[in-house]
Design a protein around this motif. Structure first.
Motif, PDB file in Angstrom:
ATOM      1  N   LEU A  61       0.852  -1.182   0.000  1.00 23.73           N
ATOM      2  CA  LEU A  61       0.000   0.000   0.000  1.00 23.73           C
ATOM      3  C   LEU A  61       0.891   1.236   0.000  1.00 23.73           C
ATOM      4  CD1 LEU A  61      -2.761   1.446   0.283  1.00 23.73           C
ATOM      5  CD2 LEU A  61      -2.489   1.222   2.772  1.00 23.73           C
ATOM      6  N   VAL A  62       0.645   2.140  -0.948  1.00 20.20           N
ATOM      7  CA  VAL A  62       1.380   3.400  -1.024  1.00 20.20           C
ATOM      8  C   VAL A  62       0.413   4.518  -0.635  1.00 20.20           C
ATOM      9  CG1 VAL A  62       2.694   4.983  -2.463  1.00 20.20           C
ATOM     10  CG2 VAL A  62       2.878   2.506  -2.841  1.00 20.20           C
ATOM     11  N   LEU A  63       0.687   5.140   0.514  1.00 22.36           N
ATOM     12  CA  LEU A  63      -0.141   6.245   0.988  1.00 22.36           C
ATOM     13  C   LEU A  63       0.269   7.525   0.269  1.00 22.36           C
ATOM     14  CD1 LEU A  63       0.079   5.601   4.850  1.00 22.36           C
ATOM     15  CD2 LEU A  63      -1.679   4.795   3.251  1.00 22.36           C
ATOM     16  N   GLY A  64      -0.706   8.304  -0.168  1.00 19.31           N
ATOM     17  CA  GLY A  64      -0.391   9.555  -0.848  1.00 19.31           C
ATOM     18  C   GLY A  64       0.403   9.329  -2.112  1.00 19.31           C
ATOM     19  N   CYS A  65      -0.086   8.448  -2.969  1.00 19.32           N
ATOM     20  CA  CYS A  65       0.678   8.030  -4.153  1.00 19.32           C
ATOM     21  C   CYS A  65       0.813   9.116  -5.215  1.00 19.32           C
ATOM     22  CB  CYS A  65       0.050   6.788  -4.769  1.00 19.32           C
ATOM     23  SG  CYS A  65      -1.578   7.075  -5.515  1.00 19.32           S
ATOM     24  N   GLY A  66       0.017  10.176  -5.139  1.00 21.05           N
ATOM     25  CA  GLY A  66       0.094  11.226  -6.158  1.00 21.05           C
ATOM     26  C   GLY A  66      -0.137  10.658  -7.535  1.00 21.05           C
ATOM     27  N   GLU A  67       0.802  10.899  -8.425  1.00 17.59           N
ATOM     28  CA  GLU A  67       0.675  10.391  -9.790  1.00 17.59           C
ATOM     29  C   GLU A  67       1.382   9.050  -9.975  1.00 17.59           C
ATOM     30  OE1 GLU A  67      -0.082  14.092 -12.597  1.00 17.59           O
ATOM     31  OE2 GLU A  67       1.894  14.192 -11.652  1.00 17.59           O
ATOM     32  N   GLY A  68       1.756   8.425  -8.862  1.00 16.61           N
ATOM     33  CA  GLY A  68       2.180   7.043  -8.904  1.00 16.61           C
ATOM     34  C   GLY A  68       3.655   6.727  -8.942  1.00 16.61           C
ATOM     35  N   ALA A  69       4.531   7.698  -8.756  1.00 17.62           N
ATOM     36  CA  ALA A  69       5.975   7.474  -8.919  1.00 17.62           C
ATOM     37  C   ALA A  69       6.471   6.189  -8.261  1.00 17.62           C
ATOM     38  CB  ALA A  69       6.749   8.669  -8.387  1.00 17.62           C
ATOM     39  N   GLU A  70       6.294   6.065  -6.961  1.00 15.36           N
ATOM     40  CA  GLU A  70       6.764   4.867  -6.241  1.00 15.36           C
ATOM     41  C   GLU A  70       6.059   3.607  -6.695  1.00 15.36           C
ATOM     42  OE1 GLU A  70       7.592   4.926  -1.656  1.00 15.36           O
ATOM     43  OE2 GLU A  70       5.936   6.258  -2.152  1.00 15.36           O
ATOM     44  N   THR A  71       4.774   3.726  -6.954  1.00 12.97           N
ATOM     45  CA  THR A  71       3.973   2.546  -7.269  1.00 12.97           C
ATOM     46  C   THR A  71       4.489   1.838  -8.507  1.00 12.97           C
ATOM     47  OG1 THR A  71       2.376   3.858  -8.512  1.00 12.97           O
ATOM     48  CG2 THR A  71       1.882   3.458  -6.203  1.00 12.97           C
ATOM     49  N   PHE A  72       4.940   2.615  -9.489  1.00  9.36           N
ATOM     50  CA  PHE A  72       5.424   1.999 -10.727  1.00  9.36           C
ATOM     51  C   PHE A  72       6.684   1.182 -10.475  1.00  9.36           C
ATOM     52  CE2 PHE A  72       3.111   5.831 -12.182  1.00  9.36           C
ATOM     53  CZ  PHE A  72       2.069   5.167 -12.801  1.00  9.36           C
ATOM     54  N   PHE A  73       7.592   1.726  -9.698  1.00 13.48           N
ATOM     55  CA  PHE A  73       8.826   0.998  -9.399  1.00 13.48           C
ATOM     56  C   PHE A  73       8.511  -0.286  -8.639  1.00 13.48           C
ATOM     57  CE2 PHE A  73      12.350  -0.264  -6.803  1.00 13.48           C
ATOM     58  CZ  PHE A  73      13.353  -0.331  -7.747  1.00 13.48           C
ATOM     59  N   ILE A  74       7.630  -0.199  -7.652  1.00 12.55           N
ATOM     60  CA  ILE A  74       7.290  -1.379  -6.842  1.00 12.55           C
ATOM     61  C   ILE A  74       6.623  -2.440  -7.709  1.00 12.55           C
ATOM     62  CG2 ILE A  74       5.938  -2.213  -4.888  1.00 12.55           C
ATOM     63  CD1 ILE A  74       6.351   0.655  -3.657  1.00 12.55           C
ATOM     64  N   ALA A  75       5.704  -2.027  -8.570  1.00 14.61           N
ATOM     65  CA  ALA A  75       5.027  -2.985  -9.458  1.00 14.61           C
ATOM     66  C   ALA A  75       6.025  -3.642 -10.405  1.00 14.61           C
ATOM     67  CB  ALA A  75       3.921  -2.290 -10.237  1.00 14.61           C
ATOM     68  N   LYS A  76       6.952  -2.857 -10.939  1.00 14.44           N
ATOM     69  CA  LYS A  76       7.970  -3.424 -11.834  1.00 14.44           C
ATOM     70  C   LYS A  76       8.898  -4.385 -11.095  1.00 14.44           C
ATOM     71  CE  LYS A  76       8.032   0.447 -15.072  1.00 14.44           C
ATOM     72  NZ  LYS A  76       8.812   1.608 -15.552  1.00 14.44           N
ATOM     73  N   SER A  77       8.972  -4.231  -9.767  1.00 16.37           N
ATOM     74  CA  SER A  77       9.783  -5.137  -8.938  1.00 16.37           C
ATOM     75  C   SER A  77       8.993  -6.371  -8.519  1.00 16.37           C
ATOM     76  CB  SER A  77      10.280  -4.403  -7.689  1.00 16.37           C
ATOM     77  OG  SER A  77      11.145  -3.355  -8.043  1.00 16.37           O
ATOM     78  N   GLY A  78       7.754  -6.477  -8.985  1.00 17.62           N
ATOM     79  CA  GLY A  78       6.950  -7.664  -8.712  1.00 17.62           C
ATOM     80  C   GLY A  78       5.949  -7.518  -7.592  1.00 17.62           C
ATOM     81  N   GLY A  79       5.831  -6.326  -7.017  1.00 21.16           N
ATOM     82  CA  GLY A  79       4.847  -6.107  -5.962  1.00 21.16           C
ATOM     83  C   GLY A  79       3.445  -5.967  -6.528  1.00 21.16           C
ATOM     84  N   ILE A  80       2.468  -6.279  -5.702  1.00 25.46           N
ATOM     85  CA  ILE A  80       1.057  -6.093  -6.035  1.00 25.46           C
ATOM     86  C   ILE A  80       0.643  -4.829  -5.293  1.00 25.46           C
ATOM     87  CG2 ILE A  80      -1.247  -7.110  -5.934  1.00 25.46           C
ATOM     88  CD1 ILE A  80       0.544  -9.820  -5.417  1.00 25.46           C
ATOM     89  N   VAL A  81       0.499  -3.730  -6.027  1.00 25.77           N
ATOM     90  CA  VAL A  81       0.473  -2.409  -5.414  1.00 25.77           C
ATOM     91  C   VAL A  81      -0.899  -1.760  -5.466  1.00 25.77           C
ATOM     92  CG1 VAL A  81       1.632  -0.166  -5.350  1.00 25.77           C
ATOM     93  CG2 VAL A  81       2.829  -2.137  -6.296  1.00 25.77           C
ATOM     94  N   THR A  82      -1.261  -1.135  -4.354  1.00 22.61           N
ATOM     95  CA  THR A  82      -2.428  -0.266  -4.288  1.00 22.61           C
ATOM     96  C   THR A  82      -1.922   1.106  -3.882  1.00 22.61           C
ATOM     97  OG1 THR A  82      -3.880  -2.083  -3.619  1.00 22.61           O
ATOM     98  CG2 THR A  82      -4.665   0.155  -3.190  1.00 22.61           C
ATOM     99  N   GLY A  83      -2.193   2.092  -4.710  1.00 23.45           N
ATOM    100  CA  GLY A  83      -1.827   3.465  -4.401  1.00 23.45           C
ATOM    101  C   GLY A  83      -3.078   4.258  -4.079  1.00 23.45           C
ATOM    102  N   ILE A  84      -3.036   4.999  -2.968  1.00 23.07           N
ATOM    103  CA  ILE A  84      -4.188   5.826  -2.615  1.00 23.07           C
ATOM    104  C   ILE A  84      -3.754   7.286  -2.481  1.00 23.07           C
ATOM    105  CG2 ILE A  84      -5.399   3.916  -1.489  1.00 23.07           C
ATOM    106  CD1 ILE A  84      -4.723   5.274   1.229  1.00 23.07           C
TER     107      ILE A  84
END
Length: 140
Positions: A61-84
């Motif tokens: 879970l990424v709190l305050g994901c904005g436009e998703g910067a962190e979420t993309f890296f985590i997903a590309k690393s194999g994480g199952i990501v929820t950004g809020i």
């Protein structure tokens, strides 16, 4: 919604709007935080290495994901990501980028980090970057 949160939504939506993004003069006021990110570059590198080695197949879970910067890296690393994020414009921009770049394993939701609707123990990892000063930590 509390007044401070409404102001966060308005600010987040404005700074991510095409009116600002496409106008160099208007976007100048948002460049100040780039200095912050240049200072913490080593921290960001550490964070990326940490997620690369620990997020595969983990629910993140990424709190305050904005436009998703962190979420993309985590997903590309194999994480199952929820950004809020509170900003519906930011969330829509993140969804569009994920679709454009064909990045799977990400869900973006407009949601208040102080009042999530997730059941307890829904995530293996919870992260936030540049967001904590916007939150009532006890609630979040």
């Amino acid at each position: 919604m509390e007044d401070r949160k409404q102001k966060e939504v308005e600010w987040g939506n404005f700074r991510r709007s095409s009116e600002v993004v496409n106008d160099p003069e208007k976007s100048k006021q948002f460049l100040a935080n780039k200095k912050f990110y240049s200072v913490v570059r080593k921290t960001i590198k550490f964070q990326e290495e940490w997620f690369a080695s620990r997020s595969k197949d983990k629910k993140v879970l990424v709190l305050g994901c904005g436009e998703g910067a962190e979420t993309f890296f985590i997903a590309k690393s194999g994480g199952i990501v929820t950004g809020i994020d509170l900003s519906d414009v930011g969330v829509e921009n993140a969804k569009k980028r994920a679709q454009d770049e064909k990045i799977d394993g990400i869900e973006f939701l407009v949601m208040d980090a102080e009042n999530t609707t997730f059941p307890d123990s829904s995530f293996d990892i919870i992260t936030a970057s540049g967001v904590l000063h916007h939150l009532d930590i006890e609630k979040a």
